[in-house]
Design a protein around this motif. Structure first.
Motif, mmCIF file in Angstrom:
data_model
loop_
_atom_site.group_PDB
_atom_site.id
_atom_site.type_symbol
_atom_site.label_atom_id
_atom_site.label_comp_id
_atom_site.label_asym_id
_atom_site.label_seq_id
_atom_site.Cartn_x
_atom_site.Cartn_y
_atom_site.Cartn_z
ATOM 1 N N LEU B 87 0.820 -1.205 0.000
ATOM 2 C CA LEU B 87 0.000 0.000 0.000
ATOM 3 C C LEU B 87 0.859 1.262 0.000
ATOM 4 O O LEU B 87 0.579 2.224 -0.721
ATOM 5 N N ALA B 88 1.942 1.257 0.795
ATOM 6 C CA ALA B 88 2.733 2.476 0.976
ATOM 7 C C ALA B 88 3.395 2.924 -0.317
ATOM 8 O O ALA B 88 3.499 4.113 -0.596
ATOM 9 N N GLN B 89 3.852 1.941 -1.139
ATOM 10 C CA GLN B 89 4.595 2.346 -2.335
ATOM 11 C C GLN B 89 3.724 2.399 -3.594
ATOM 12 O O GLN B 89 4.229 2.457 -4.689
ATOM 13 N N THR B 90 2.395 2.355 -3.417
ATOM 14 C CA THR B 90 1.529 2.408 -4.579
ATOM 15 C C THR B 90 0.802 3.743 -4.624
ATOM 16 O O THR B 90 0.299 4.210 -3.600
ATOM 17 N N GLY B 91 0.761 4.366 -5.779
ATOM 18 C CA GLY B 91 0.131 5.674 -5.914
ATOM 19 C C GLY B 91 -1.376 5.573 -5.943
ATOM 20 O O GLY B 91 -1.953 4.517 -6.209
ATOM 21 N N PHE B 92 -2.041 6.731 -5.716
ATOM 22 C CA PHE B 92 -3.501 6.791 -5.688
ATOM 23 C C PHE B 92 -4.108 6.261 -6.979
ATOM 24 O O PHE B 92 -5.046 5.481 -6.977
ATOM 25 N N TRP B 93 -3.543 6.706 -8.113
ATOM 26 C CA TRP B 93 -4.178 6.345 -9.391
ATOM 27 C C TRP B 93 -4.020 4.868 -9.710
ATOM 28 O O TRP B 93 -4.907 4.284 -10.331
ATOM 29 N N THR B 94 -2.927 4.257 -9.285
ATOM 30 C CA THR B 94 -2.783 2.807 -9.497
ATOM 31 C C THR B 94 -3.826 2.058 -8.679
ATOM 32 O O THR B 94 -4.455 1.114 -9.166
ATOM 33 N N ILE B 95 -3.995 2.504 -7.421
ATOM 34 C CA ILE B 95 -4.983 1.848 -6.559
ATOM 35 C C ILE B 95 -6.369 1.972 -7.181
ATOM 36 O O ILE B 95 -7.122 1.001 -7.288
ATOM 37 N N PHE B 96 -6.677 3.190 -7.646
ATOM 38 C CA PHE B 96 -7.994 3.410 -8.220
ATOM 39 C C PHE B 96 -8.168 2.602 -9.499
ATOM 40 O O PHE B 96 -9.214 1.994 -9.729
ATOM 41 N N ALA B 97 -7.113 2.567 -10.321
ATOM 42 C CA ALA B 97 -7.202 1.829 -11.588
ATOM 43 C C ALA B 97 -7.458 0.355 -11.328
ATOM 44 O O ALA B 97 -8.254 -0.283 -12.028
ATOM 45 N N TYR B 98 -6.796 -0.172 -10.301
ATOM 46 C CA TYR B 98 -7.016 -1.579 -9.972
ATOM 47 C C TYR B 98 -8.491 -1.829 -9.649
ATOM 48 O O TYR B 98 -9.122 -2.737 -10.196
ATOM 49 N N GLY B 99 -9.043 -0.983 -8.751
ATOM 50 C CA GLY B 99 -10.445 -1.149 -8.372
ATOM 51 C C GLY B 99 -11.377 -0.926 -9.548
ATOM 52 O O GLY B 99 -12.346 -1.658 -9.740
ATOM 53 N N PHE B 100 -11.051 0.089 -10.373
ATOM 54 C CA PHE B 100 -11.888 0.401 -11.532
ATOM 55 C C PHE B 100 -11.977 -0.806 -12.458
ATOM 56 O O PHE B 100 -13.064 -1.210 -12.881
ATOM 57 N N LEU B 101 -10.819 -1.414 -12.739
ATOM 58 C CA LEU B 101 -10.805 -2.571 -13.644
ATOM 59 C C LEU B 101 -11.479 -3.781 -13.013
ATOM 60 O O LEU B 101 -12.017 -4.639 -13.717
ATOM 61 N N ALA B 102 -11.465 -3.855 -11.668
ATOM 62 C CA ALA B 102 -12.113 -4.996 -11.022
ATOM 63 C C ALA B 102 -13.633 -4.847 -11.033
ATOM 64 O O ALA B 102 -14.362 -5.825 -11.114
ATOM 65 N N VAL B 103 -14.102 -3.592 -10.946
ATOM 66 C CA VAL B 103 -15.546 -3.364 -10.811
ATOM 67 C C VAL B 103 -16.218 -3.232 -12.179
ATOM 68 O O VAL B 103 -17.351 -3.677 -12.369
ATOM 69 N N LEU B 104 -15.495 -2.628 -13.139
ATOM 70 C CA LEU B 104 -16.111 -2.329 -14.433
ATOM 71 C C LEU B 104 -16.767 -3.541 -15.099
ATOM 72 O O LEU B 104 -17.905 -3.439 -15.564
ATOM 73 N N PRO B 105 -16.099 -4.714 -15.150
ATOM 74 C CA PRO B 105 -16.761 -5.858 -15.808
ATOM 75 C C PRO B 105 -18.107 -6.205 -15.185
ATOM 76 O O PRO B 105 -19.036 -6.589 -15.887
ATOM 77 N N LYS B 106 -18.228 -6.018 -13.855
ATOM 78 C CA LYS B 106 -19.500 -6.329 -13.190
ATOM 79 C C LYS B 106 -20.590 -5.379 -13.655
ATOM 80 O O LYS B 106 -21.727 -5.791 -13.917
ATOM 81 N N ILE B 107 -20.244 -4.080 -13.765
ATOM 82 C CA ILE B 107 -21.233 -3.109 -14.226
ATOM 83 C C ILE B 107 -21.668 -3.456 -15.640
ATOM 84 O O ILE B 107 -22.861 -3.468 -15.969
ATOM 85 N N VAL B 108 -20.680 -3.771 -16.494
ATOM 86 C CA VAL B 108 -20.993 -4.090 -17.885
ATOM 87 C C VAL B 108 -21.907 -5.303 -17.955
ATOM 88 O O VAL B 108 -22.933 -5.299 -18.652
ATOM 89 N N VAL B 109 -21.568 -6.354 -17.197
ATOM 90 C CA VAL B 109 -22.374 -7.576 -17.249
ATOM 91 C C VAL B 109 -23.799 -7.305 -16.778
ATOM 92 O O VAL B 109 -24.773 -7.707 -17.421
ATOM 93 N N PHE B 207 -6.365 -7.977 -14.564
ATOM 94 C CA PHE B 207 -5.815 -7.639 -15.877
ATOM 95 C C PHE B 207 -4.322 -7.311 -15.784
ATOM 96 O O PHE B 207 -3.844 -6.359 -16.390
ATOM 97 N N GLY B 208 -3.612 -8.066 -14.965
ATOM 98 C CA GLY B 208 -2.167 -7.878 -14.880
ATOM 99 C C GLY B 208 -1.705 -6.802 -13.924
ATOM 100 O O GLY B 208 -0.513 -6.666 -13.681
ATOM 101 N N ILE B 209 -2.652 -6.025 -13.376
ATOM 102 C CA ILE B 209 -2.242 -4.980 -12.438
ATOM 103 C C ILE B 209 -2.209 -5.555 -11.026
ATOM 104 O O ILE B 209 -3.098 -6.316 -10.639
#
Lengths: 206, 409
Positions: B87-109, B207-209
C-alpha cells in the motif's frame, strides 16, 4: 367409446392437468422434488393410490350414503396410503425415509379426494380406473420435470449420478443452492405453467 | 448536438411502421428520448407538466450513486494493496485503476444482461423501453463482493429481471426491489461466493495490475463476519492485516465489504443529492435510521456472550455492513416502498428495526438489511391499505359528529 376412454386417460396429462391447470397437489410438489428418486417414488405412489381408490369408491358408489361419503372416502384412501407406506418401508427404506411424512400426507392430497368426488362417485369402475391413472400420471409428470431441473441445477446429479462434467467445476461453475430450497420448486412449476399456457392459448385467463 | 438531431430525424422513418427496421421501433424511441427530451406533449385532458420524467429521475439517482461507486472502486484497490503489503509504495491512481478494472466488468455484465432482457421483452410486446433498469444495473455491482464471478451476476440479474420485474409488468409494477432480488438470489444460490472470509478482498491481480503475494496474517473477514464468529471477550475489529479499525475507519469506508456499501460518508453524500433534488423520500430515510438506531440501542442490553452484536454501539451498527446503503438507496425505491406519507414512516421504521434484529439475533445472516427491505417490500401494500382505511374512518367519524351537531342545533 374408445375415443372417450382415451380422453379420460390422456386429458389430465396436458389440457386438464391437476397440477398446472387445476393447481392441486402443489404442497407435495414443493416437498419431494429436490431429488429425482423420491419424486419418482412419490409419483408412482400417488398413481397407485388415486387409481385404486377411484376403483374402490366407484364399486361402492351406489351403496355409500351421501351424508357420510367423505368419511368413507377417507377410510379407503387412508387404508391404501398405509399399504403404500408399509410397502415402501419394506422394499425402499432409504427413499421412504427421505419422503418421511409426505407419503402419509397423500391422504390429504387434493387430487385424490378431488377425483373421488368429481369422477369416481358418478362413473363405472373401468372409467374411474383410467381417470385415476391419468390424473396420477399428470401429477407425476410435473413432479418428475420439476425434480429433473432441481436436481440437475441444484446438485449437478440425476438419480444420484454426477452428470455435469468435473471440468465445468474447475472452470468455476457452481451448483445453484437455491434450487434445493422450496421457493425454486414454486418458480419451476410457474415456468412449466408459463410454457404450457403459451402453447395452449385457450387455457389463458382473460 | 444539432448534427445528432439531424441524424436521428433522418433515420427515424426507417423505424416507423412499414420501415426497414420497424421491429426495432422501441429501441429507437428509447435512445431518442434518452438523448433528447421529447417535444410532443399530451393533447387531451388537463395535465401538469414537469421538467422531470422518469429518465431524469433515474439519472439523478445514478449521480447520487457515484460517490459510493467511486469510493468503492478505490476501496477495492486499497484493500488489495493492503493485502499484498504494497500500500505504501503504490500511488492513488494505481490503486484506483485496480479497483476500476475490477468493478467495471460487473457493471458491464449487469447492464448488458438486464437491459438485453428488457429490450427483448419490450420488442416482443411492442412496448416502449422503460428506463428502470438504469438504476438497478448500477446497484447490482455495488452490493456484491468483489470476487463474485461474472457468470453468477449474469444468472442472478437475468433471474431478477424476469421473475421480479417482467412477470409483474415491468418498470413500476414490481413488488420487490430488483437489485435486492438479484442479491438474495446470489446469497441463497451461491452462499460460498457471497459470504465468508475469501470473497470481499481480491488477492489476485486484475488484468495484470497489482500482482503480488498476500502478507502473513491476512484474513479477509468483514467486521460483521468477525462479529458472527466472535466467541466472547472484548470485541475489537481488525482490518485484513490484523490492525484494529476504529469507527471512523468504518464511517469513511476503509473496511472490507461489498463494493459500494463500505463508506457511510460517500453514501451520505449520495443521500444529500437525493434529498436536495427531492428524488427520494426523507421520511423513509429518517425512519430507517431511527428504527435502526433505536433497535441497536435496545440490543445493547442483550446478553453479549450469546449475541456478540450487543457489544456494538448504535453508531457502529449503522456504519457497518450494508445498513446505510440499504437505507438510502434500497428502502427509498419509490416503486416498492409504501406510498402514503404516514405509511412511509411505518415502512422505514420497520426496515430499520428488522435489519438490526436479524443482524443481532441471527448469526447465520451477518447482514440483515437486504432481508429486511425485501420483507417490508412485501408488507408495503398492507401498510398503505391500513393508512388509507384509518384515514377514511377518521373522516367518516368527523362527518358523523358534524352531522349530529347540526341536528342538535
Amino acid at each position: 367409446m374408445i375415443w372417450k376412454n382415451k380422453e379420460v386417460l390422456l386429458g389430465p396429462l396436458s389440457k386438464n392437468n391437476p397440477v398446472i391447470v387445476q393447481i392441486l397437489g402443489i404442497c407435495s410438489a414443493l416437498a419431494v422434488t429436490s431429488k429425482l428418486e423420491p419424486a419418482c417414488v412419490m409419483a408412482v405412489s400417488v398413481i397407485a393410490v388415486v387409481a385404486l381408490s377411484n376403483v374402490i369408491i366407484s364399486l361402492l358408489r351406489n351403496t355409500i350414503p351421501n351424508s357420510i361419503r367423505i368419511i368413507v372416502q377417507l377410510v379407503v384412501v387412508a387404508s391404501l396410503v398405509i399399504i403404500v407406506d408399509q410397502l415402501l418401508k419394506a422394499f425402499a427404506y432409504e427413499v421412504s425415509k427421505q419422503l418421511s411424512v409426505f407419503v402419509g400426507l397423500i391422504i390429504t392430497n387434493c387430487i385424490v379426494m378431488g377425483r373421488l368426488e368429481a369422477y369416481a362417485l358418478s362413473h363405472n369402475p373401468w372409467d374411474s380406473f383410467l381417470d385415476g391413472i391419468g390424473n396420477g400420471i399428470g401429477y407425476g409428470i410435473i413432479l418428475v420435470i420439476v425434480a429433473f431441473f432441481r436436481e440437475l441445477l441444484g446438485s449437478g446429479t440425476l438419480f444420484g449420478y454426477h452428470v455435469i462434467p468435473q471440468v465445468f467445476y474447475q472452470w468455476g461453475y457452481e451448483n445453484n443452492g437455491l434450487m434445493i430450497l422450496p421457493p425454486m420448486a414454486l418458480i419451476t412449476v410457474a415456468c412449466i405453467i408459463w410454457v404450457h399456457r403459451s402453447r395452449n392459448k385457450e387455457l389463458q385467463e382473460k | 448536438m444539432k448534427a445528432l438531431r439531424k441524424f436521428l430525424d433522418k433515420v427515424k422513418p426507417q423505424f416507423e411502421p412499414g420501415g426497414k427496421f420497424s421491429a426495432l421501433q422501441s429501441v429507437f424511441e428509447g435512445f431518442e428520448s434518452f438523448l433528447f427530451v421529447p417535444s410532443t406533449t399530451a393533447r387531451s385532458g388537463v395535465h401538469i407538466h414537469d421538467a422531470i420524467d422518469s429518465k431524469r429521475t433515474m439519472t439523478v439517482v445514478i449521480i447520487a450513486l457515484l460517490p459510493a461507486l467511486l469510493f468503492g472502486m478505490y476501496n477495492v484497490g486499497y484493500q488489495h494493496y493492503l493485502a499484498i503489503g504494497a500500500l505504501a509504495q503504490t500511488g492513488f491512481w494505481t490503486i484506483f485503476a485496480y479497483g476500476f478494472l475490477a468493478v467495471l466488468p460487473k457493471i458491464v455484465v449487469a447492464y448488458v444482461v438486464g437491459l438485453g432482457i428488457e429490450f427483448i421483452g419490450a420488442q416482443l410486446r411492442h412496448h416502449e423501453i422503460q428506463e428502470g433498469f438504469l438504476v438497478s444495473g448500477m446497484l447490482i455491482p455495488m452490493i456484491v463482493p468483489v470476487d463474485t464471478p461474472l457468470w453468477m451476476i449474469a444468472v442472478a440479474t437475468a433471474f431478477a429481471v424476469i421473475f421480479a420485474k417482467e412477470v409483474f409488468g415491468g418498470t413500476g409494477m414490481n413488488i420487490f426491489n430488483v437489485a435486492l432480488v438479484t442479491r438474495a438470489f446470489l446469497f441463497f444460490a451461491y452462499p460460498s461466493k457471497m459470504s465468508g472470509d475469501e470473497v470481499f478482498v481480491r488477492t489476485t491481480d486484475t488484468f495484470g495490475i497489482g500482482s503480488g503475494t498476500v502478507v502473513d496474517g491476512f484474513s479477509g473477514a468483514t467486521p460483521l463476519g468477525q462479529l458472527a464468529t466472535h466467541t466472547g471477550g472484548d470485541l475489537t475489529f481488525t482490518n485484513i492485516v490484523g490492525e484494529p479499525i476504529t469507527t471512523l475507519d468504518a464511517f469513511l469506508g476503509f473496511i472490507p465489504g461489498s463494493i459500494g456499501e463500505t463508506s457511510t460518508l460517500a453514501i451520505l453524500i449520495g443521500a444529500a443529492i437525493l434529498l436536495i433534488s427531492g428524488i427520494a423520500s426523507w421520511r423513509i430515510m429518517l425512519s430507517v435510521f431511527a428504527g435502526g438506531l433505536l433497535t441497536s440501542w435496545i440490543c445493547t442490553f442483550a446478553d453479549p456472550s450469546t449475541y456478540a452484536a450487543a457489544l456494538l454501539s448504535p453508531i457502529e451498527q449503522v456504519c457497518l455492513g450494508g445498513f446505510a446503503f440499504a437505507a438510502v438507496f434500497m428502502a427509498t425505491d419509490p416503486v416498492t416502498a409504501a406510498r402514503t406519507e404516514t405509511g412511509k414512516y411505518i415502512y422505514g421504521f420497520l426496515v430499520g428495526v428488522l435489519a438490526i434484529l436479524i443482524r443481532v439475533f441471527n448469526s447465520g445472516y451477518p447482514e440483515g438489511a437486504m432481508l429486511a427491505v425485501l420483507f417490508m417490500n412485501a408488507f408495503a401494500p398492507l401498510i398503505d391499505h391500513c393508512v388509507v382505511e384509518a384515514n377514511i374512518r377518521r373522516r367518516m367519524k368527523r362527518a358523523k359528529q358534524i352531522n349530529s351537531e347540526e341536528v342538535k342545533l
